[in-house]
Every structure is written in C-alpha cells, then in structure tokens.
Design a protein around this motif. Sequence first.
Motif, PDB file in Angstrom:
ATOM      1  N   TYR A 108     -17.120  15.313 -11.685  1.00 21.52           N
ATOM      2  CA  TYR A 108     -18.217  14.787 -12.502  1.00 21.52           C
ATOM      3  C   TYR A 108     -18.770  15.840 -13.470  1.00 21.52           C
ATOM      4  CZ  TYR A 108     -22.752  12.557 -13.456  1.00 21.52           C
ATOM      5  OH  TYR A 108     -23.849  12.010 -14.059  1.00 21.52           O
ATOM      6  N   ASP A 109     -18.715  17.137 -13.057  1.00 25.16           N
ATOM      7  CA  ASP A 109     -19.278  18.157 -13.940  1.00 25.16           C
ATOM      8  C   ASP A 109     -18.211  18.835 -14.816  1.00 25.16           C
ATOM      9  OD1 ASP A 109     -17.976  19.612 -12.066  1.00 25.16           O
ATOM     10  OD2 ASP A 109     -19.710  20.767 -11.353  1.00 25.16           O
ATOM     11  N   ASP A 110     -17.028  18.234 -14.917  1.00 25.63           N
ATOM     12  CA  ASP A 110     -16.012  18.764 -15.841  1.00 25.63           C
ATOM     13  C   ASP A 110     -16.314  18.261 -17.256  1.00 25.63           C
ATOM     14  OD1 ASP A 110     -14.899  19.873 -13.664  1.00 25.63           O
ATOM     15  OD2 ASP A 110     -13.053  18.681 -13.676  1.00 25.63           O
ATOM     16  N   PHE A 111     -16.204  19.145 -18.225  1.00 23.01           N
ATOM     17  CA  PHE A 111     -16.568  18.722 -19.587  1.00 23.01           C
ATOM     18  C   PHE A 111     -15.404  18.099 -20.358  1.00 23.01           C
ATOM     19  CE2 PHE A 111     -15.504  23.320 -20.302  1.00 23.01           C
ATOM     20  CZ  PHE A 111     -14.496  23.169 -21.245  1.00 23.01           C
ATOM     21  N   GLY A 112     -14.177  18.270 -19.922  1.00 19.21           N
ATOM     22  CA  GLY A 112     -12.994  17.834 -20.677  1.00 19.21           C
ATOM     23  C   GLY A 112     -13.099  16.423 -21.258  1.00 19.21           C
ATOM     24  N   PRO A 113     -13.272  15.394 -20.404  1.00 21.14           N
ATOM     25  CA  PRO A 113     -13.283  14.020 -20.943  1.00 21.14           C
ATOM     26  C   PRO A 113     -14.415  13.784 -21.949  1.00 21.14           C
ATOM     27  CG  PRO A 113     -13.121  14.028 -18.534  1.00 21.14           C
ATOM     28  CD  PRO A 113     -13.388  15.430 -18.944  1.00 21.14           C
ATOM     29  N   ALA A 114     -15.595  14.325 -21.626  1.00 18.31           N
ATOM     30  CA  ALA A 114     -16.739  14.080 -22.525  1.00 18.31           C
ATOM     31  C   ALA A 114     -16.539  14.761 -23.878  1.00 18.31           C
ATOM     32  CB  ALA A 114     -18.019  14.578 -21.866  1.00 18.31           C
ATOM     33  N   VAL A 115     -15.958  15.964 -23.869  1.00 20.83           N
ATOM     34  CA  VAL A 115     -15.749  16.683 -25.130  1.00 20.83           C
ATOM     35  C   VAL A 115     -14.728  15.958 -26.004  1.00 20.83           C
ATOM     36  CG1 VAL A 115     -14.664  18.758 -26.060  1.00 20.83           C
ATOM     37  CG2 VAL A 115     -16.507  18.963 -24.408  1.00 20.83           C
ATOM     38  N   ILE A 116     -13.640  15.519 -25.385  1.00 20.07           N
ATOM     39  CA  ILE A 116     -12.626  14.780 -26.172  1.00 20.07           C
ATOM     40  C   ILE A 116     -13.249  13.508 -26.740  1.00 20.07           C
ATOM     41  CG2 ILE A 116     -10.369  13.631 -26.108  1.00 20.07           C
ATOM     42  CD1 ILE A 116      -9.698  15.423 -23.674  1.00 20.07           C
ATOM     43  N   GLY A 117     -13.963  12.781 -25.882  1.00 18.19           N
ATOM     44  CA  GLY A 117     -14.599  11.533 -26.319  1.00 18.19           C
ATOM     45  C   GLY A 117     -15.600  11.773 -27.438  1.00 18.19           C
TER      46      GLY A 117
END
Lengths: 383, 439
Positions: A108-117
């Motif tokens: 939940y606290d990984d930034f990967g998906p949110a940054v790409i999105g």
Amino acid sequence: MSGHLRLTQQEADPVGAISASPIVAIGATLAFLLAAGLTWSHWGEVGSPLAAVIALVLVAAAGTAASFAASPARAPFTNDRLWLVVMLAVGAAIAEYVSTIGNNRQLYDDFGPAVIGMLILSLAPFCTWVSAALAGVLSAAVLSILVVGASMYTESTAPVAALITLNSASVLAMSAAAAGYSYGIVAETLSWQREANRAALQRDTELRAGIARSVQQSRVSVLGREVLPFLAGVMTADRISVADADRARELAEALRRALRAGIESTWLDDLAANIRMNRGVDTIVDDPTGAAAALTADQRSALTALISWLGDAARSQLITVSFAADADGETHGDITLVAETGTSPPSRRELDRFVAVARAVAFRADASLTRENVTVGLSYDID
Amino acid sequence: MTLGLPGHLARESLSRALANAGHWAAFTCLAIGVVLGAVMATFGQQPGRWVGSLLALVMIALLALVARFPTVTLTVLYLVVGAGVVFTVTVMVMDDGEFPSTNNAVLALPATALLLVGGAGSGSAIGLTWATLGFGLGEAAAFLGVAVAGGVYSPNFAVCFAFAVVVIVRVFDGVTRLSDMRRDTGLHRASQQTRELAIRHDYELRATARLHDTALSHLVAIAAAGSGPVDERLRVGIRQDLGLIVGRDWAIDHALGENSDAGPGVRSAGRPRSFAPAADTPPARNGRQNGWRGRARGGVAPDARAPVEETVPSLAHAFSSAANAGLEVRVTGDFAVLGTLGPRRVAALDAAVAQCLINVARHAGVDQAELALGLGGGEVTVAVMDSGVGFEESEVPPDRIGLRTSIRARIEQEHGTVRLWSTKGIGTTIVLTVPEGGE
C-alpha cells in the motif's frame, strides 16, 4: 467514434491544450513529492538506498521528460513521448521494488503505481484516450509481475490475485481518468465543431448575399459605376468624341489593372490591407504565386490569428509575410513572417501559443525572438 | 472546419470532460472492488466478500445514472448510498482485523469512487463542492464504521491523495479559464475572418471578371474607333450588355438563374450548322432591348431552324457574343452533352467559349469559327477552332488577360482543363474539357 480514437485534445482544441500544459509540471511535481514522501515513510524497509535513490531520480526524469514533451514550444506531443515517460516511471517502480526487496511488508505504501498513474493523468490533454488506457493497462501488467515477487514476504495473507488487483487500482484508475478526460473533451470539441460547421453552412447564403452587396462598394464596383454610365452615354449618343475615346482608353486600362490586381491577390492581401488600414501597421505580403489561396481553412485561420495578433500597433511596426515554394513547387511551401517589434514586443510565451496552434494545423513551425524582430517560419506540405 | 472550442463553451465542456474523467476513474475503482470481492470470496475462502462485490455493483449502477442524468437528486442519492457502502465495507474489513486502521487500499476503493461523483451542474466551484461532500461523507462513514466494528480510524491516504488531485485540477481549470487565453489567441474570430475574406475576394474577382467580360471589349472598341459616328454593332452590343447588368445585383453569380431562364436552347444533332450574326436578325435586336438575357438568347437561336428543347442547356452567351462580334460559328456535335453538367459548370463553359469566340473575332482575322462538342471518358469537351493568323502563346502580352482569366480560370475553377494549339498562319484550336456533373 473513429475521430475520438485518433484525436487528442491538442489536435482538436490546440488552445485548450496550451492552457493545460502547466498541469503536466504540476502533476510531475506532485508525483515526485509523493515518491519522496513514501520513500521517506517506508525508509525502514529500504534495503538498497542506491536503488531507492535511482527510483527517485527516475521519477524526476519521467516528470521532467513529461513537462518538456508537453510544452507548447515542442508541440505536437507524440505517442512515443508518452511511452518514454511511462517507461521511465515503470523503471522507477522497478527500482523501488529492488530497493525494498525482501523487506516490503506492505504494498500500500509503494509509490510505483501512483506515480505512473499520476504522470499518465497529467498527460491526458496530449494523448488519445486509447493511448492513455493502453499505457495504464500495460503498466499495470508490468507492476503485477513485481507484486508476484513481493507477495512472498508481505504481511498480507490475501491471495496473490487480490494483491495484484489492489496494487493496480491506482494506476488503472488514474489512466482511466486520463482516458475519460481525453475522450470527453475530444467528443465535446468535435460535437461543437459539427454544430458550428452546420450553422456556418446555414448562414452561408446570408453571408454571401451581405458580402456581395458590400462588394458593390469596393474599388471594382466604383469602377463599374464609372464604366456603365459611360457606356450608356455612348450607346445613346450619335457620335464618339475624341474625349470619349480617351476616356474609354483610361477606363479600359483601369479595368485591366483592377482585374490583374484581383487575380494576383489573395485573401491574405485583403487581410494585410485591413490591418494596414484599421490598425496602421504596415503589412507586406510577398506571395508571387498566390500560394496563400492553397492553404487549408484551418491553416488560414491560424495564420490570420497570428498576423492579426502581431498586427497591433504596440506589438509591431512592420510585418512582412513571404511565401516560397521548393524547387518544383509541388511538395511543400514555406512562409516566413517577420515582424519588426513595436513599443511592447510580444513575449516568447505568447508567441509559443501561436506556434503550437500552427503545429496543430499541419504547419511545421518555428519562432525566434530578438530585440528587434519576431520571426516565425511555417512550412507546409502541398497536397 | 472550426478549430478548437470557443471561450463561452469551454467552461461547460471542460467541466463535463473533468466529470467524465472522474466517472471513468470511479468506475475503475468500483470494478476493481467487484473483482476484489470475487477474488477474496473465491480464492480467499471468505464467501462474505460477495457482499462487497454486490455493494460495488450497486454503486456502479447509481454512478451510471448520475453520469447519464446529472441531477441533484441522483447525485445526493449516490452520495448517501455510497456513504452507506463505505460504512458497510469498513465494518466488514475492520471486523476481520485484517487491517490495523482505516488507512488501507480496500476502503480507498469505494471512498474514492464517492468523491469522484462529478455531480449536477458545471464549473469548478460546483465540482469541488460535490467532491468535498463525497470526501467528507466517505471519511465520516469510515469513522462511524470503526466506531461500530472497532479498530483505529486514520484518514485514508489514497482517498486524501485523490481528493487533492481533484482539488488541484478543478482549481487549475478555474484559474486558467480566468486568464482567457482563448480570447487572446482570437482563433475563432480569425476563422470567421478568413472565411469572410475568402468569400469577399471570390466576389471581387467575379465582379471584376464580369465587368471585364461585358465592358472591356466595348471600351477598347470605343477607344480604337476614335471620333466619328457610333458603329451600330457596337451600340447593339453595349445595349445588350447593359441590359445584363443594370438594375441587377451584378456581383452575385447568376449562373443558375441564367440557365433556368435560358428558354429555347440550341441543339445541333450531330450535324454542322451555321448561325448568322444576330445583328442581322431584327427579332434578336428586339429581344435584347428588353434587357433580359433569356430572351436575347432566344433571339440568337436560329429561330425556326432550331428544334426547341427546354431542358437542354446551350451555349447561348457564346453564340450571342459571336453574333455581336460578327462571327459565323459552325457547330458539330450535340448540345445534349451539356445536359450532363451542372448549371454553374455550363455557365462557366459558356462564358469561356464566349471569350474564345471573341478572341477569334478580334485577333484571328477571320469571320468564321468552328465549335465541336463531345462527351467521353466522363468529360465534356468543347473545341473552338479557327483558320486565322494564329499566335505564339508566349508572345501574348501579359496585359492580355482574356485567355488567363476568362477562359483558363473559369474552366480550372470547374476542375477542367484548357489546351491550346496555335500555329502562325494556320490557325488556333482551343480545347476546353470539364468533368461531368458539378454544381
């Protein structure tokens, strides 16, 4: 529908896309802050600080690339630029995975998906809805592989399929938002354009009649009003005098000159005459082959907008528009617009708007700005 | 095509596009919720999670209604039902003790979908109001759920982030529209202006060409005649042309009217026919005095010798011009081929042939010309031939614009071609070809 598939907001509504361009920098900054904040918050899980730093550098690189690629001066935004940004962001997600490998207790606290999105979302005005959706789905597919790896040491006991589904939510939701925006704004713009064109056609007859009447006030019609009474006079007279013959010669010459000028001029000469007369800015058109007549309606609009904007007494003192064709004159033409700046010269940012609009209507456009001159070079293909 | 969106529509259009973006994201969150519930119920041995899928489906259905009919009632209904779903899901998730607090990815799904409602009305302020309501209701429902089921309430980071994005985008949208760049660029004004300029230029040119066609030859004749009695043929020609122009809105192209008014046409059914100069025919003169072109054409036609056919277009203006210039024209071919052309195209062809015949009369040094009409390969071809002095096209002075405008420009405007062969001492042949159809 096919129009929605092929078009971006930048193509359908170039001015709207220029207005939207700062959102890319805002989105990129937000993505970087998010990545930095989450990295800091789960620093305890970071096993490889180098990989964590690389991840942040890649996020910054993706954001910078997005901001540069979407700037009006580099319009139009192409699909490969989107893929470059997405690849850099996916690279950041992989680096983040590497940095916490073996210690990642929560996804939940990984930034990967949110940054790409976030980056895909901020590029929404510049890509088609299909590209945005595809970028999201493919990124989610790559992230899913990382989730499978990370699932071995997370705290969660949920099935891997559930972790994959949850982890892809942010990238899929934000790319869906990007696709929804792109689809919506292109559909709105095309629908307005259809409506406007229909209305324009309906108004056409009225417009033509109005213009036809006003043409009678023009130079040619004034000439006609001299010629016709003269001919009527000759028709009813018994004899032609020497004065009549001289007058006939003068009128014939004037008529020839008017027709020659009419044939050799185009709508652009009329525009230049308008600007000269109404705004007092000398505007010279050098178009020996009448190439202005061959421009498309959108290209004419873009050129008119640029010349009208430059043709402000404070902005320019003299505008020269020169047309040149390539050696055979059949494949492409060039237009060079030089304006000698006035008391309040245009700014680079203002000029870039027009350059972006020009690029949206199939011109290759470049602008340069010096203390004395504004030079805009436009190049176009001849069908 | 009209480029871009006009300023007055940009507000509503952008607002709807942003709401659409929110809806697509919300649908995605809820669809993921449905899938997640199904996965947990199937693979996670938690059949109770089907309830979660069902609740997400209810929200999807309501959101679809809000997207289709963005009314206040439906928006409020979605927010209320959505808050209920967030509450129920919070109770389900926190009851299991799977998550330590409400700050988790599962609760983020319905709560994010709640704040992306879009809602009734348009504009950034209204959009922000609905989003804030959705955000507040979602967090309140989570808080209530924790109070019922136990656990720790903590603001959901993903929902807060989504809310921040909505606020930034809506505020950005409002601020950029205030700067009113659309007006600065003036693209729509420019679009209208170029349209008007092009039409005006077209009319100016037509008006000039019309004046040139009708008046120039008379002016030249007067200038060349010098002092002396007015030549009767010149007088007749002027009378006819003034009849065409005076009292009419002459800048408007009357091609259509001219054809429908043409009246009796001229037809030559594949055999040569001669037309005598109209000036020798008294009825023709009377016809012209009425100043009505249709009647004048009737006069030009070889009265009883020509079969009358109302529907077949003719080259009446050309024959009239030839007659005035004292030129005898022999025709080969059938005028019926002109029936394959639109009225404007016939008129353009007529005017171009008229100019060809005038040129023959003026420059060829003969008083006879031949006209051949044919149809083939989807094109109508008219050839004008004379056995006159001939010329080199390159030697034609640049101020002689008859060939360039009255002939070539007219035909090319109708997507046709003009070919010219001329040999000094042998004669000249001009072949005009236009495609079938046209306006």
